[in-house]
Design a protein around this motif. Sequence first.
Motif, PDB file in Angstrom:
ATOM      1  N   TRP A 118       0.706  -1.352   0.013  1.00 30.47           N
ATOM      2  CA  TRP A 118      -0.109  -0.052  -0.018  1.00 30.47           C
ATOM      3  C   TRP A 118       0.860   1.021   0.049  1.00 30.47           C
ATOM      4  O   TRP A 118       1.638   1.477   0.988  1.00 30.47           O
ATOM      5  N   VAL A 119       0.911   2.071  -0.950  1.00 32.07           N
ATOM      6  CA  VAL A 119       2.083   2.852  -1.259  1.00 32.07           C
ATOM      7  C   VAL A 119       1.382   4.302  -1.481  1.00 32.07           C
ATOM      8  O   VAL A 119       0.500   4.481  -2.154  1.00 32.07           O
ATOM      9  N   GLY A 120       1.975   5.209  -0.783  1.00 34.97           N
ATOM     10  CA  GLY A 120       1.481   6.659  -0.650  1.00 34.97           C
ATOM     11  C   GLY A 120       1.837   7.239  -2.121  1.00 34.97           C
ATOM     12  O   GLY A 120       3.003   6.972  -2.577  1.00 34.97           O
ATOM     13  N   ASP A 121       0.967   8.119  -2.645  1.00 38.04           N
ATOM     14  CA  ASP A 121       1.318   8.916  -3.786  1.00 38.04           C
ATOM     15  C   ASP A 121       0.533  10.177  -3.474  1.00 38.04           C
ATOM     16  O   ASP A 121      -0.305  10.592  -2.904  1.00 38.04           O
ATOM     17  N   GLN A 122       0.966  11.224  -4.261  1.00 38.55           N
ATOM     18  CA  GLN A 122       0.662  12.749  -4.518  1.00 38.55           C
ATOM     19  C   GLN A 122       0.278  13.039  -5.741  1.00 38.55           C
ATOM     20  O   GLN A 122       0.998  12.976  -6.665  1.00 38.55           O
ATOM     21  N   PHE A 123      -0.892  13.669  -6.141  1.00 34.35           N
ATOM     22  CA  PHE A 123      -1.299  14.312  -7.100  1.00 34.35           C
ATOM     23  C   PHE A 123      -1.894  15.722  -6.831  1.00 34.35           C
ATOM     24  O   PHE A 123      -3.069  15.631  -6.392  1.00 34.35           O
ATOM     25  N   ASP A 124      -1.510  16.667  -7.372  1.00 37.24           N
ATOM     26  CA  ASP A 124      -2.010  18.112  -7.300  1.00 37.24           C
ATOM     27  C   ASP A 124      -2.286  18.242  -5.647  1.00 37.24           C
ATOM     28  O   ASP A 124      -3.224  19.016  -5.411  1.00 37.24           O
ATOM     29  N   GLY A 125      -1.168  17.855  -4.819  1.00 35.93           N
ATOM     30  CA  GLY A 125      -1.361  18.304  -3.566  1.00 35.93           C
ATOM     31  C   GLY A 125      -2.258  17.338  -2.505  1.00 35.93           C
ATOM     32  O   GLY A 125      -2.506  17.409  -1.671  1.00 35.93           O
ATOM     33  N   VAL A 126      -2.977  16.398  -3.401  1.00 39.75           N
ATOM     34  CA  VAL A 126      -3.821  15.619  -2.576  1.00 39.75           C
ATOM     35  C   VAL A 126      -3.105  14.219  -2.591  1.00 39.75           C
ATOM     36  O   VAL A 126      -2.723  13.556  -3.443  1.00 39.75           O
ATOM     37  N   TYR A 127      -3.045  13.610  -1.420  1.00 41.66           N
ATOM     38  CA  TYR A 127      -2.619  12.251  -1.175  1.00 41.66           C
ATOM     39  C   TYR A 127      -3.444  11.180  -1.254  1.00 41.66           C
ATOM     40  O   TYR A 127      -4.448  11.480  -0.997  1.00 41.66           O
ATOM     41  N   SER A 128      -3.083   9.955  -1.711  1.00 46.85           N
ATOM     42  CA  SER A 128      -3.664   8.813  -1.693  1.00 46.85           C
ATOM     43  C   SER A 128      -2.935   7.477  -1.104  1.00 46.85           C
ATOM     44  O   SER A 128      -1.571   7.750  -1.264  1.00 46.85           O
ATOM     45  N   ILE A 129      -3.413   6.682  -0.906  1.00 40.32           N
ATOM     46  CA  ILE A 129      -2.736   5.336  -0.664  1.00 40.32           C
ATOM     47  C   ILE A 129      -3.103   4.035  -1.787  1.00 40.32           C
ATOM     48  O   ILE A 129      -4.374   3.859  -1.530  1.00 40.32           O
ATOM     49  N   ASN A 130      -2.454   3.672  -2.606  1.00 36.40           N
ATOM     50  CA  ASN A 130      -2.643   2.784  -3.349  1.00 36.40           C
ATOM     51  C   ASN A 130      -2.179   1.409  -3.360  1.00 36.40           C
ATOM     52  O   ASN A 130      -0.939   1.327  -3.227  1.00 36.40           O
ATOM     53  N   ILE A 131      -2.989   0.357  -3.761  1.00 32.61           N
ATOM     54  CA  ILE A 131      -2.581  -0.911  -3.788  1.00 32.61           C
ATOM     55  C   ILE A 131      -1.565  -1.252  -4.941  1.00 32.61           C
ATOM     56  O   ILE A 131      -1.707  -0.689  -5.770  1.00 32.61           O
ATOM     57  N   GLU A 132      -0.320  -1.890  -4.651  1.00 37.99           N
ATOM     58  CA  GLU A 132       0.481  -2.093  -5.753  1.00 37.99           C
ATOM     59  C   GLU A 132       0.662  -3.850  -5.845  1.00 37.99           C
ATOM     60  O   GLU A 132       0.794  -4.061  -4.665  1.00 37.99           O
ATOM     61  N   PRO A 133       0.888  -4.469  -6.548  1.00 41.21           N
ATOM     62  CA  PRO A 133       0.697  -3.882  -8.215  1.00 41.21           C
ATOM     63  C   PRO A 133      -0.632  -3.757  -8.737  1.00 41.21           C
ATOM     64  O   PRO A 133      -1.703  -4.281  -8.158  1.00 41.21           O
ATOM     65  N   GLY A 134      -0.707  -2.868  -9.678  1.00 45.86           N
ATOM     66  CA  GLY A 134      -2.050  -2.702 -10.419  1.00 45.86           C
ATOM     67  C   GLY A 134      -2.904  -1.507  -9.932  1.00 45.86           C
ATOM     68  O   GLY A 134      -3.663  -1.130 -10.679  1.00 45.86           O
ATOM     69  N   ASP A 135      -2.576  -0.836  -8.978  1.00 51.28           N
ATOM     70  CA  ASP A 135      -2.967   0.584  -8.596  1.00 51.28           C
ATOM     71  C   ASP A 135      -4.742   0.353  -8.755  1.00 51.28           C
ATOM     72  O   ASP A 135      -5.215   1.300  -9.521  1.00 51.28           O
ATOM     73  N   PHE A 136      -5.385  -0.659  -8.530  1.00 52.68           N
ATOM     74  CA  PHE A 136      -6.877  -0.430  -8.609  1.00 52.68           C
ATOM     75  C   PHE A 136      -7.791  -0.301  -7.354  1.00 52.68           C
ATOM     76  O   PHE A 136      -9.001  -0.229  -7.403  1.00 52.68           O
ATOM     77  N   ILE A 137      -7.169   0.128  -6.005  1.00 54.84           N
ATOM     78  CA  ILE A 137      -7.663   0.485  -5.069  1.00 54.84           C
ATOM     79  C   ILE A 137      -7.066   1.830  -4.569  1.00 54.84           C
ATOM     80  O   ILE A 137      -5.597   1.820  -4.467  1.00 54.84           O
ATOM     81  N   ALA A 138      -7.463   2.924  -4.232  1.00 56.34           N
ATOM     82  CA  ALA A 138      -6.810   4.038  -3.759  1.00 56.34           C
ATOM     83  C   ALA A 138      -7.731   4.767  -2.709  1.00 56.34           C
ATOM     84  O   ALA A 138      -9.048   4.880  -2.731  1.00 56.34           O
ATOM     85  N   TYR A 139      -7.023   4.799  -1.550  1.00 55.14           N
ATOM     86  CA  TYR A 139      -8.069   5.528  -0.459  1.00 55.14           C
ATOM     87  C   TYR A 139      -7.418   6.712  -0.280  1.00 55.14           C
ATOM     88  O   TYR A 139      -6.242   7.191  -0.554  1.00 55.14           O
ATOM     89  N   TYR A 140      -8.334   7.727   0.204  1.00 56.61           N
ATOM     90  CA  TYR A 140      -8.264   9.293   0.439  1.00 56.61           C
ATOM     91  C   TYR A 140      -8.683   9.377   1.839  1.00 56.61           C
ATOM     92  O   TYR A 140      -9.294   8.715   2.536  1.00 56.61           O
ATOM     93  N   GLU A 141      -8.572  10.803   2.137  1.00 57.10           N
ATOM     94  CA  GLU A 141      -8.737  11.277   3.402  1.00 57.10           C
ATOM     95  C   GLU A 141     -10.142  11.006   3.249  1.00 57.10           C
ATOM     96  O   GLU A 141     -10.548  11.529   2.320  1.00 57.10           O
ATOM     97  N   PRO A 142     -10.776  10.726   4.379  1.00 54.25           N
ATOM     98  CA  PRO A 142     -10.406  10.750   5.911  1.00 54.25           C
ATOM     99  C   PRO A 142      -9.423   9.646   6.329  1.00 54.25           C
ATOM    100  O   PRO A 142      -9.452   9.191   7.642  1.00 54.25           O
TER     101      PRO A 142
END
Length: 150
Positions: A118-142
């Motif tokens: 479960w890898v953290g990522d950031q796009f346009d200042g918004v963070y997500s945590i995505n499953i790898e490999p595949g990146d088919f689940i992304a959790y966001y705040e809260p």
Amino acid sequence: MKELPWTKAPARFTIVPDDYHVPYAGTAEDGRRFFLSDELFDPTSAYVGLFLWKTDGTFDEVRVDKVARPAGLPPGQAGPASADELVASRLAELGEYVLEPIEVEPFAEEVEGVTFGWVGDQFDGVYSINIEPGDFIAYYEPWDGLEYDT
């Protein structure tokens, strides 16, 4: 300037089991937290992955099996790997387990050149945590695990 809560990656996030991409998340008989998926993939392979965290939610280990990618599944799309016996075997390794929400830390572990976790990522200042490999689940705040993007 005060940092907004959704502009910072969390130290912990929650995974809640559901009937879609998260059928197996909970607590194993030994108290460790787990997430099991047969939908992990990269461009050429599919995987069954069992992610384990210690009782306090810190990363413990990942167990990975490479399996055949389902025929006819479009590139970049997650789908069950038709590995029911392997999934049953991995679940049996957990002993008596309970499907329930778990609060765990993100992690990344390389196995044979492929990143799992479960890898953290950031796009346009918004963070997500995505499953790898595949990146088919992304959790966001809260970070409560009740909703995710696919």
